[in-house]
Write a protein that holds these residues in place. Structure first.
Motif, PDB file in Angstrom:
ATOM      1  N   THR A  26      99.534  36.005  47.062  1.00 17.25           N
ATOM      2  CA  THR A  26     100.582  36.590  47.900  1.00 17.25           C
ATOM      3  C   THR A  26     101.738  37.126  47.071  1.00 17.25           C
ATOM      4  OG1 THR A  26     100.061  35.063  49.704  1.00 17.25           O
ATOM      5  CG2 THR A  26     102.218  36.130  49.772  1.00 17.25           C
ATOM      6  N   ARG A  60      99.489  44.719  42.468  1.00 14.91           N
ATOM      7  CA  ARG A  60      98.191  44.310  43.022  1.00 14.91           C
ATOM      8  C   ARG A  60      97.167  44.114  41.921  1.00 14.91           C
ATOM      9  NH1 ARG A  60      95.297  49.126  45.497  1.00 14.91           N
ATOM     10  NH2 ARG A  60      94.802  49.330  43.283  1.00 14.91           N
ATOM     11  N   ASP A  93      96.629  40.217  47.083  1.00 14.65           N
ATOM     12  CA  ASP A  93      96.086  41.043  48.167  1.00 14.65           C
ATOM     13  C   ASP A  93      96.788  40.802  49.501  1.00 14.65           C
ATOM     14  OD1 ASP A  93      95.077  38.590  48.958  1.00 14.65           O
ATOM     15  OD2 ASP A  93      93.019  39.041  48.366  1.00 14.65           O
ATOM     16  N   GLU A  94      97.835  39.965  49.512  1.00 18.69           N
ATOM     17  CA  GLU A  94      98.628  39.779  50.728  1.00 18.69           C
ATOM     18  C   GLU A  94     100.080  40.097  50.425  1.00 18.69           C
ATOM     19  OE1 GLU A  94     100.185  36.095  53.383  1.00 18.69           O
ATOM     20  OE2 GLU A  94      98.011  36.415  53.428  1.00 18.69           O
ATOM     21  N   LEU A  95     100.668  40.945  51.235  1.00 16.38           N
ATOM     22  CA  LEU A  95     102.067  41.321  51.094  1.00 16.38           C
ATOM     23  C   LEU A  95     102.840  40.669  52.227  1.00 16.38           C
ATOM     24  CD1 LEU A  95     104.126  43.106  49.546  1.00 16.38           C
ATOM     25  CD2 LEU A  95     103.671  44.895  51.248  1.00 16.38           C
ATOM     26  N   TYR A 131      96.832  45.940  50.705  1.00 17.90           N
ATOM     27  CA  TYR A 131      97.266  44.590  51.061  1.00 17.90           C
ATOM     28  C   TYR A 131      97.030  44.284  52.540  1.00 17.90           C
ATOM     29  CZ  TYR A 131     100.098  44.427  46.734  1.00 17.90           C
ATOM     30  OH  TYR A 131     100.535  44.433  45.430  1.00 17.90           O
TER      31      TYR A 131
END
Length: 373
Positions: A22, A96, A102-104, A129
């Motif tokens: 994250t 990234r 891969d999570e924003l 994301y």
């Protein structure tokens, strides 16, 4: 994201291990709340510090808002509102790839006050994301429909009270107005309904500073739908008193622990509890994760002073338009411009911590499943 499954050696509870992927992005500093325990993502409150040099910035000014660590965290810049342009896209793409995230997760201030929040969401989604946010809901009813269309997947709603009196209890005295608090509560309720109606997953983050707040959590569980995931958070500013209050609440709820979720490479972890009704609630806690090199010798790296541990990577835009990467809200002096961060040893230290932690936790809990990748 790798997932491993094991069991706690003493309690026998099932343990789910994942890896921190994250990136937290502070999209705006503005906020209509004046919560007394706010860390404001480590940054100064802009409204109270315009024109001040870093050495004179204050953590509690005329706005009534606070940044609880500002007096000691070495913050050197004021945050600026994020612009949904090519610069943001390129920054997110670089991080990234450099950090394998891969999570924003959009934070503030209050993200729904960003005038172009849906466009920020769209940039994040285009950069590869899954996009989530934390919000107090004050502008959610207006902002969230477009955000859902742009790709916002989840909102963690911060809930500070079910009544005007409860909300006022955690606000600056100047703003502890019952009518104002009632408007904020109605706005939050509307935002939750709008999020669900537009296919955005909704969860409730409930900070429990002390035992005086236990009754409001009982009411929250009654008032809010079981379809909303409830997470109990301890207040960093209230230390052990907050942790004890959560234990008191869980005891009163007759909650039974049923599982643990732990993230390698970040200090946050949570325990799932089942209530007699069958509803599941979560208690989020902090474990003592440290960066193996950066945290050595830090003045806060003690058993009591490091309140958040290494929680993950944060991204800020300063008022010169430069994106800064931070790794600790108690040590904002560690922030680096993005390219400098990518080329630094700190980036590799973070990646190594994740992998090392995953292996150690897998051994500790006898975890098996998907491997690193």
């Amino acid at each position: 994201m790798p997932l491993l499954y094991g069991a706690h050696p003493r309690s026998g509870l099932p343990v789910r291990l994942s890896v921190d992927r994250t990136l937290r992005l502070k999209v705006i500093d503005a906020c209509g709340m004046t919560c007394t325990f706010c860390h404001n993502e480590g940054t100064p409150v802009v409204a109270d510090n315009l024109g001040r040099p870093p050495a004179e910035m204050t953590g509690a000014g005329r706005s009534g808002r606070v940044s609880i660590y500002l007096g000691t965290n070495g913050a050197r810049f004021l945050p600026a509102t994020v612009v949904p342009d090519d610069s943001l896209f390129e920054t997110l793409r670089l991080l990234r790839d450099a950090l394998r995230v891969d999570e924003l997760h959009l934070t503030g201030g209050e993200p729904t006050l960003h005038p172009k929040l849906a466009e920020v969401v769209a940039v994040g989604a285009r950069a590869g994301y899954r996009v989530c946010a934390t919000s107090n809901g004050e502008n959610g009813a207006r902002a969230l429909p477009a955000c859902g269309e742009a790709g916002l997947e989840r909102v963690n709603f911060s809930i500070f009270g079910t009544t005007a009196a409860e909300l006022a209890q955690v606000q600056h005295g100047r703003y502890a107005n019952p009518q104002r608090a009632e408007r904020k509560i109605r706005a939050l309720q509307d935002a939750i309904q709008v999020a669900i109606a537009h296919g955005i997953a909704a969860s409730a983050n409930i900070v429990v500073p002390n035992s005086n707040h236990v009754p409001r959590v009982h009411r929250l569980l009654t008032e809010y739908s079981p379809s909303i995931s409830v997470r109990l958070l301890n207040s960093l500013d209230d230390g052990e008193e907050s942790v004890e209050a959560i234990h008191q609440l869980l005891s009163e709820l007759r909650a039974i622990p049923i599982g643990i979720s732990m993230t390698a490479g970040a200090s946050g972890w949570r325990t799932a509890y089942r209530l007699p009704s069958g509803r599941v609630v979560y208690s989020k806690q902090i474990r003592p994760v440290r960066l193996p090199d950066t945290c050595v010798g830090c003045q806060f790296n003690t058993g009591t002073d490091c309140e958040e541990g290494y929680y993950g990577v944060r991204l800020y835009r300063d008022r010169d338009g430069t994106y800064q990467v931070g790794v600790c809200i108690q040590r904002m002096d560690l922030c680096l411009p993005v390219q400098e961060f990518i080329e630094s040893d700190l980036r590799q230290e973070i990646l190594s911590l994740r992998e090392t932690e995953l292996r150690k936790l897998a051994v500790k809990y006898g975890a098996e499943g998907e491997g690193w990748g």
